[in-house]
Design an enzyme around this catalytic site. Structure first.
Site, PDB file in Angstrom:
ATOM      1  N   ARG A  42     101.183  46.383  45.064  1.00  0.00           N
ATOM      2  CA  ARG A  42     101.568  47.581  45.839  1.00  0.00           C
ATOM      3  C   ARG A  42     103.066  47.859  45.718  1.00  0.00           C
ATOM      4  O   ARG A  42     103.718  48.270  46.675  1.00  0.00           O
ATOM      5  CB  ARG A  42     101.212  47.422  47.325  1.00  0.00           C
ATOM      6  CG  ARG A  42      99.743  47.322  47.603  1.00  0.00           C
ATOM      7  CD  ARG A  42      99.027  48.637  47.282  1.00  0.00           C
ATOM      8  NE  ARG A  42      97.688  48.654  47.831  1.00  0.00           N
ATOM      9  CZ  ARG A  42      96.615  48.132  47.229  1.00  0.00           C
ATOM     10  NH1 ARG A  42      96.715  47.574  46.034  1.00  0.00           N
ATOM     11  NH2 ARG A  42      95.436  48.187  47.813  1.00  0.00           N
ATOM     12  N   SER A  70      94.925  51.297  53.929  1.00  0.00           N
ATOM     13  CA  SER A  70      95.538  50.089  54.511  1.00  0.00           C
ATOM     14  C   SER A  70      96.916  50.449  55.056  1.00  0.00           C
ATOM     15  O   SER A  70      97.746  50.991  54.334  1.00  0.00           O
ATOM     16  CB  SER A  70      95.710  49.005  53.452  1.00  0.00           C
ATOM     17  OG  SER A  70      94.469  48.628  52.933  1.00  0.00           O
ATOM     18  N   GLU A  95     102.585  49.671  54.574  1.00  0.00           N
ATOM     19  CA  GLU A  95     102.321  50.110  53.204  1.00  0.00           C
ATOM     20  C   GLU A  95     102.712  51.580  52.972  1.00  0.00           C
ATOM     21  O   GLU A  95     103.444  51.872  52.029  1.00  0.00           O
ATOM     22  CB  GLU A  95     100.838  49.845  52.894  1.00  0.00           C
ATOM     23  CG  GLU A  95     100.579  49.516  51.451  1.00  0.00           C
ATOM     24  CD  GLU A  95     100.672  50.735  50.597  1.00  0.00           C
ATOM     25  OE1 GLU A  95     101.466  50.747  49.649  1.00  0.00           O
ATOM     26  OE2 GLU A  95      99.976  51.707  50.908  1.00  0.00           O
TER      27      GLU A  95
END
Ligand code: EPU
Length: 351
Positions: free
Chosen positions: A169, A242, A337
């Protein structure tokens, strides 16, 4: 640059343009359908010293206030094949194309490589920013290169997969968020690459089935079903996927946690372990929690949801309470995130 003058719209609501459906306004808003339009818009913002927020599908964004600059929707389209050779090919896709439609187009064309990444919301241009990943596959596994507009150099450039410095990520684009505008990506796909079915959810889905007969499209359909069971559809229950990254800890820290919490869920690597943040949050009792307007999804604790009429600040308040709880109980720091705007709110909640 010549051509028509750049005329962005003023005071535009962003509520329908972010998948959390949080209310916020852009002081200025415009779309860029090609590189000329993009440059014209960026020049306009630079001349006035205005910040620029690049918008794809708005699926990885927390808006906790109005944006004082130019919000630019990058909608460069186009898909084409090149380098078709002996069962492998390169798919070139414009940044404004929808990611999931691109996945489905590739698998229906008989190519493998993107099937595990089906149903991820957002645009192709957003995919390299956070190196989207699911079910054991990350974008970087298929990516050849990314064409960008480099605002620092004032030039179009091609960054190789290596230059993009992808991690979990993470990418160069996340580390230098103002610098690059993604224009196009090139993906290497193959008709014969092995399907990746090792992730537990997929293994369970295909349990007892003849794996050899499966196509990439079968896997994409399985991913769609698995995702739909666990993750809320943003069109019905607004969310940004998420909300936290799965935290990466040292093996020593993992082993000490495992002694105290034998059921802890982790993906253990050679030098580190990635903990399942959903498990940590769930164990702290947050799954299904609801404040007035925001909450934690009842099937996946890693996903925060907006029930309507809420503000970004409420969501960040909830996220910070969850983070503090996980820190207190497990001594593990959770990192958000999605991107948070405005920056002052990121600082207020220490994200
Ligand atoms: N778990 C719980 N309770 C929960 C949620 C999860 O105990 O409420 C446990 C599960 O039982 C499982 C483990 O945690 O053992 C992992 O859960 P899951 O397989 O759902 O995956 P994840 O680690 O929570 C990651 C990605 C997802 C991606 C899935 C599948 C991140 C931050 N998230 O989630 O990506 O779809 O794996 O590969 O890496 C996204 O980035 O927006 C996203 C949805």
């Amino acid at each position: 640059m010549t051509g028509k003058p750049f005329e962005p719209a003023a005071n535009v609501s962003l509520q329908s343009r972010n998948t959390l459906r949080l209310p916020a306004e852009a002081a200025w808003y415009a779309r860029a359908g090609d590189v000329t339009e993009l440059r014209r818009a960026l020049d306009w913002a630079d001349r006035q010293d205005l910040p620029v927020l690049l918008l794809g599908g708005g699926s990885n964004l927390v808006l906790a206030g109005d944006f004082p600059g130019l919000v630019l929707r990058v909608s460069l389209g186009g898909r084409c094949w090149s380098g078709v050779d002996n069962g492998s090919a390169i798919l070139e896709v414009g940044a404004g194309e929808n990611w999931h439609e691109t996945v489905m187009y590739s698998v229906r064309s008989g190519y493998r490589g993107l099937e595990n990444l089906a149903l991820i919301p957002g645009t192709v241009g957003a995919a390299p920013i956070q190196n989207i990943g699911a079910y054991g596959v990350e974008l970087s596994h298929a990516l050849v290169d990314v064409s960008v507009w480099d605002r620092e150099q004032g030039a179009e450039r091609v960054l190789t997969c290596e230059e993009c410095a992808f991690g979990y990520r993470d990418s160069l684009f996340k580390r230098q968020p103002e610098r690059y505008v993604v224009l196009k990506v090139r993906l290497r796909l193959s008709k014969r690459a092995p399907l990746r079915l090792g992730y537990r959810d997929l293994e369970e889905f295909f349990d007892g089935q003849a794996i050899d007969a499966l196509t990439a499209e079968d896997v994409a359909q399985a991913v769609i079903q698995v995702r739909s069971r666990k993750l809320p559809d943003p069109d019905f229950l607004p969310n940004a996927g998420s909300f936290f990254k799965n935290p990466v800890v040292s093996l020593a820290q993992f082993e000490s946690l495992q002694q105290r919490f034998p059921d802890i869920v982790a993906y253990v690597g050679q030098d580190s372990a990635k903990l399942a943040a959903g498990w940590l949050i769930d164990q702290c009792g947050w799954k299904g929690h609801r404040d007035a307007h925001v909450g934690v999804h009842n099937r996946q604790a890693l996903v925060l949801v907006h029930h309507g009429d809420g503000q970004g600040g409420e969501l960040l308040g909830l996220a910070s309470r969850i983070r503090d709880d996980v820190q207190a109980r497990y001594s593990v720091a959770l990192e958000v995130e999605p991107r948070i705007f405005p920056v002052s709110m990121r600082e207020e909640f220490r994200f």
